[in-house]
Design a protein around this motif. Sequence first.
Motif, mmCIF file in Angstrom:
data_model
loop_
_atom_site.group_PDB
_atom_site.id
_atom_site.type_symbol
_atom_site.label_atom_id
_atom_site.label_comp_id
_atom_site.label_asym_id
_atom_site.label_seq_id
_atom_site.Cartn_x
_atom_site.Cartn_y
_atom_site.Cartn_z
ATOM 1 N N GLY A 241 -53.602 -21.558 55.066
ATOM 2 C CA GLY A 241 -52.718 -22.565 55.653
ATOM 3 C C GLY A 241 -52.487 -22.317 57.121
ATOM 4 N N ARG A 242 -52.293 -21.023 57.499
ATOM 5 C CA ARG A 242 -52.086 -20.691 58.902
ATOM 6 C C ARG A 242 -53.319 -21.019 59.740
ATOM 7 N NH1 ARG A 242 -49.647 -14.825 59.748
ATOM 8 N NH2 ARG A 242 -49.781 -15.623 61.880
ATOM 9 N N VAL B 81 -55.532 -27.269 63.812
ATOM 10 C CA VAL B 81 -54.925 -28.562 64.121
ATOM 11 C C VAL B 81 -54.188 -28.506 65.456
ATOM 12 C CG1 VAL B 81 -53.145 -30.190 63.408
ATOM 13 C CG2 VAL B 81 -54.713 -29.248 61.710
ATOM 14 N N VAL B 82 -53.457 -27.412 65.685
ATOM 15 C CA VAL B 82 -52.726 -27.272 66.941
ATOM 16 C C VAL B 82 -53.695 -27.271 68.116
ATOM 17 C CG1 VAL B 82 -51.306 -25.698 68.325
ATOM 18 C CG2 VAL B 82 -50.750 -26.094 65.912
ATOM 19 N N LYS C 206 -52.724 -17.442 54.301
ATOM 20 C CA LYS C 206 -53.605 -17.265 55.457
ATOM 21 C C LYS C 206 -54.454 -18.518 55.710
ATOM 22 C CE LYS C 206 -53.974 -12.234 55.235
ATOM 23 N NZ LYS C 206 -54.897 -11.075 55.090
ATOM 24 N N ILE D 56 -55.601 -23.316 59.109
ATOM 25 C CA ILE D 56 -55.711 -24.773 59.267
ATOM 26 C C ILE D 56 -54.710 -25.275 60.296
ATOM 27 C CG2 ILE D 56 -55.381 -26.988 58.101
ATOM 28 C CD1 ILE D 56 -56.429 -25.639 55.542
ATOM 29 N N THR D 57 -53.518 -24.712 60.246
ATOM 30 C CA THR D 57 -52.491 -25.118 61.215
ATOM 31 C C THR D 57 -52.926 -24.784 62.637
ATOM 32 O OG1 THR D 57 -50.747 -24.746 59.557
ATOM 33 C CG2 THR D 57 -50.085 -24.839 61.886
ATOM 34 N N ALA D 58 -53.513 -23.630 62.816
ATOM 35 C CA ALA D 58 -53.959 -23.223 64.147
ATOM 36 C C ALA D 58 -55.051 -24.162 64.666
ATOM 37 C CB ALA D 58 -54.477 -21.782 64.105
#
Length: 274
Positions: A15-16, A22-23, A13, A18-20
Amino acid sequence: MADDNVVKMSPFKVGRLITAIVVILVVVLLGTQSFTIISAGHSGVVLQLGAVQPKVLQEGLHFKIPFVQTVIPMEVRVQKSETSQTSASRDLQTVSTTIAVNHHLDAENVNKLYQQVGLEYASRIVDPAIAEALKAVTAQYTAEELISKRSEVSNKVKDALKQKLSTYNIILDEINIREFTFSDEFNRAIESKQVAEQQALKSKLDLERIKIEKEQEITKAQAQAEALRLQKQEVTPELIQLRQIEAQLEAIRKWDGKLPNVTGGATPFIQVEK
């Protein structure tokens, strides 16, 4: 108890999340980098990976390729360049000139100017062109002609400067030659010449006045002589006798009726015919 209240998140969770984030940041960054606004009175030069593109952006909102294209705004409103230049006249007099030049960039071809010259076009192109045009024209006139034919000189400088600037897509609007200044020696020479010319003009006017007065006197004398001549032509014996009779009649009119006490001559007013 405190540890039981802490919400634990799995590494997946985290990681998701952080990815969101960044996006979202990338989308925001791409959004800001995908558009450009050209302000009023400007044109935009488009650089794609450093290469100047043929398309020029005009005022308003425009799309561009993020991180690939860069837009350089260039002002196309009228700009003023004022400079003082020293040159030589045809008679080798040193002439100092203050000149103001109004010009603007060709809005459709600012990309060519940027490619050839860059943003320092004022110091690289405009100022040297002003100096060159001014020196070329002032060398065609004497120092005195630069003053007396100022309008003609200004037009020639404008034509020469217009041709030089148009080569770089710079449009000349107007020029204004504020003043021509010369050395102190030349100014004194001009002043002395003007004084001499004024004195010569005064002398000429005096001679013309004397000539006119003399002609008037001659004309008057001729008129008087003609009048006397005509009077002489009109005197006849009959006119003389008439004048004598008129004189006698005037004397009779004034006589008081008394004869003179002394005799020895003819009695007045009595003429005896034999």
